[in-house]
Design an enzyme around this catalytic site. Structure first.
Site, mmCIF file in Angstrom:
data_model
loop_
_atom_site.group_PDB
_atom_site.id
_atom_site.type_symbol
_atom_site.label_atom_id
_atom_site.label_comp_id
_atom_site.label_asym_id
_atom_site.label_seq_id
_atom_site.Cartn_x
_atom_site.Cartn_y
_atom_site.Cartn_z
ATOM 1 N N HIS B 82 21.568 -7.772 -6.026
ATOM 2 C CA HIS B 82 22.762 -8.732 -6.062
ATOM 3 C C HIS B 82 22.537 -9.543 -4.940
ATOM 4 O O HIS B 82 22.145 -8.941 -3.900
ATOM 5 C CB HIS B 82 23.906 -8.088 -6.359
ATOM 6 N N ASP B 161 37.928 -8.603 -13.599
ATOM 7 C CA ASP B 161 37.620 -9.593 -12.591
ATOM 8 C C ASP B 161 37.562 -11.009 -12.718
ATOM 9 O O ASP B 161 37.914 -12.061 -11.992
ATOM 10 C CB ASP B 161 35.996 -9.317 -12.292
ATOM 11 N N ARG B 168 42.323 -16.029 -7.780
ATOM 12 C CA ARG B 168 41.921 -15.948 -6.220
ATOM 13 C C ARG B 168 41.608 -17.180 -6.099
ATOM 14 O O ARG B 168 41.831 -18.036 -4.788
ATOM 15 C CB ARG B 168 41.005 -15.022 -6.111
ATOM 16 N N SER B 183 35.019 -7.553 -6.803
ATOM 17 C CA SER B 183 34.500 -8.469 -7.707
ATOM 18 C C SER B 183 33.039 -8.159 -7.910
ATOM 19 O O SER B 183 32.691 -7.817 -9.258
ATOM 20 C CB SER B 183 34.730 -9.810 -7.319
ATOM 21 N N LYS B 187 31.312 -5.871 -11.620
ATOM 22 C CA LYS B 187 30.668 -6.033 -12.485
ATOM 23 C C LYS B 187 28.954 -5.505 -12.508
ATOM 24 O O LYS B 187 28.559 -4.991 -13.412
ATOM 25 C CB LYS B 187 30.076 -7.527 -12.437
#
Lengths: 434, 434
Positions: B82, B161, B168, B183, B187
């Site tokens: 990520h 999320d 948000r 968040s 995922k």
């Protein structure tokens, strides 16, 4: 200007400008800012704080969200009082006619009770026929003719406050001194008064339980009043025990009538005289608060204050025969005496529980839509420092609903702590801020 | 449990319990808590913070708001990467086939670009025919057959999320490290991977501009991964200049193809190799990261990584003739060379502005519903420390919309600072956290 940027600036602890604050309040009130953004803003303001100027600007934006009454064409000074709410606090019913009888104008827009505290409007409405839902036009006419008006919030007054308060109530953002200040002052400044007396309660029956919080709020109220060029005096007063002995709407009217007719009631008389005297002084009818207090006492003794109360009650639709002859008023179906079975000195009272007991009996409401029972309530016979015996009737409970007696009794029983040793009386006036 | 009490507890800086956190997330996701209450909660969490346990619990509640893919029946270790997003960051396109070619499974669910950063999905979709909107069933089948899948967020993955991020985004509560962590991790943990490499960017083109914030986020990601018993490594990497030279969706695919075919591209090759090597090591196919890097280089040299990319592209519907012969791809209507008319050394690049220039030309979107133009973007020829002359073409701009060129040009011009003195190259890998 951008909502998100303003939220972020407050979140990051920045000071907002007047135009940013106006943008937020105006657009929220006109439903151009969704409530989920405004509640994030409120929480940021709650946690980051608002300084004196920001508080005054929020007050101003909320004030001008609605009508601002101009009473300048009515001769004489206009003075009002605001209390942060307590148990058995019926001083408004006493001081309004006293101060008016002294020649000061009293433009008074009051609220309803919520939770453990009573509200002036509910008390007035317990008088048969007494109308408080009165237009601002009629309000002005009442002040012109009678020197005072005792009315309820109209939808023209600070509508932003109503919207914002409803959101604060469900988002954990009520207990913020700047936001409380703006809420109080936006409504008070709309009334048309030139000076204010603030009665900020502290103690177990108050919203501000701690003396320091009460002082901070008092300072904040006086500071915002000053920014609007209004003279004001704030007193921090005790709420560790009820004011007077009667708690509940008609019960409080009844006790007010007694005081207006010259009876001395411990702590209630003293506070009513101090607040009245201060208002008379602010209204220019006395050279000092002490002289104002002397005038207030005279107006009670002479019966002029009581007559003024009958006059305004009649003007607002009341059947004054109930005020002249209170025994005519219907009685609660159930009346129950409470004996503690303890002897000694009253050491402390959880005054919140006393207010809640009255509420439970039918005198108050937990939610805005709850109905109240005007006759219901408590006669609370003891004060801190009082000596009691095993047979002393510490309280009498009144209700039309028998099932409510037990819960209320338990609240009162557990609220009173008794000591073998002598206990000092509480000091009523803790501080003065101006 | 009571929403208001939980909001107040977080507002007052208290630690929440797992059941309180689950109550908030579950009820908000099921629309039983209104957004105005949840946004007040988010702001309180933003300002008061969430500790490691609270962060893991929020992650867990968000993760189990949807489907959690179980890939345990597919043999071999599954590793994903990520990145927190940057300018010209096309490493996913390179490392996914490299790592898969090494025998590690790569279950990759990616996002779209938003703001100045690109998104892997948009890049993949610039390849004619490439489908990323694929069911979780097909996702599993792709990994089983090809060892990897490159798909987009499905509605089954962490729906909480999506709801929470949308709120948000409009309430100033994005930039919270615990909320960002939850968040990302909710995922990632749903994908079925066992290990993760986190590429946390820092610098002018990153979301975390400051090195310390990037380190805090990296530590938080690794810590939550550990709580879920997933092994992970985080790198803090430079985002003060683009990765590689091509910015824009097809342009980035094109540059990835070059790297996969053995071309060395400054900073992009180095980072792709490090991330690939780490994934190969985490996937159990190398004894060290260095050995993993050597394997990655070999797989590129041998053409196996490129072949794997063609294989997965074809499996996901792409017309691979464009990948084999990129010159076949349509060209932008307008191509404009940018000359700075300055000479010296590139001292700094405001990399955010480079990303925004590409966006303005059509490569990105400001709002989720904006359409992107796959061909549009920038070839950015310089890096910090490079020597340029008055005639150096520092960038080439590509767009189908002529009116967009001037704004993009100005952004790039003002983003590049030139110095007479020699300037050091930036360090690509700033830190490693595991």
């Amino acid at each position: 200007m951008n909502v998100l940027e303003i939220i972020k600036r407050k979140r990051d602890g920045k000071k907002l400008s007047q135009s940013e604050i106006e943008f937020m309040i105006d657009n929220f009130t006109h439903k151009k800012i969704p409530s989920y953004q405004f509640s994030a803003f409120l929480m940021a303001a709650f946690l980051r704080g608002l300084d004196k100027r920001e508080t005054a600007w929020i007050t101003n934006a909320m004030l001008y969200s609605g009508e601002v009454v101009d009473l300048s064409e009515i001769p004489g000074r206009k003075v009002d009082k605001h209390s942060t709410g307590g148990v058995g606090d019926k001083t408004s019913l006493i001081l309004a006619p006293v101060v008016t009888a002294a020649g000061v104008k009293v433009p008074m827009i009051s609220g309803r009770g919520l939770g453990h505290t009573g509200g002036t409007l509910d008390k007035l409405e317990s008088i048969p026929g007494f109308r408080t839902q009165i237009s601002l036009k009629k309000y002005r006419a009442l002040i012109k003719k009678h020197g005072l008006a005792l009315i309820g919030q109209t939808k023209e007054i600070a509508p932003a406050d109503k919207e914002i308060y409803a959101l604060r109530d469900v988002t954990g953002t009520v207990e913020s001194i700047p936001l409380i200040t703006a809420s109080i002052m936006s409504k008070k400044l709309a009334e048309g008064a030139e000076s204010f007396v603030f009665d900020v309660k502290t103690g177990s029956g108050a919203f501000m339980k701690k003396l320091n919080d009460a002082k901070t709020l008092a300072t904040s109220l006086v500071s915002v009043a000053k920014k609007f060029k209004k003279k004001s005096v704030a007193y921090i007063t005790d709420m560790n025990e009820p004011l007077g002995n009667y708690i509940g709407n008609w019960l409080e009217v009844y006790e007010s009538l007694k005081v207006l007719q010259g009876e001395y009631v411990y702590n209630l008389s003293e506070l009513s005289e101090l607040l009245s005297g201060t208002m008379i002084w602010l209204g220019g009818k006395a050279k000092s608060v002490d002289e104002g207090i002397a005038i207030a006492k005279d107006l009670i003794k002479s019966g002029k204050a009581f007559d003024k109360f009958l006059e305004i009650a009649e003007a607002q639709g009341a059947d004054v025969s109930y005020l002249k002859n209170p025994s005519k008023y219907p009685k609660s179906k159930f009346g129950e005496k409470l004996v503690l079975n303890k002897s000694g000195y009253v050491k402390s009272i959880d005054n919140y529980e006393i207010g809640m007991a009255a509420l439970e009996l039918g005198a108050g409401r937990m939610k805005a839509e709850d109905k109240i029972e005007p006759k219901a309530g408590v006669i609370f016979n003891v004060k801190i420092g009082d000596k009691i015996t095993k047979n002393s009737v510490v309280a009498e409970l009144f209700t039309d609903d028998k099932t409510r007696i037990d819960g209320a009794k338990k609240r009162i029983e557990s609220a009173i702590k008794v000591s073998k040793d002598k206990v000092k009386k509480v000091k009523l006036i803790k501080a003065q801020i101006s």
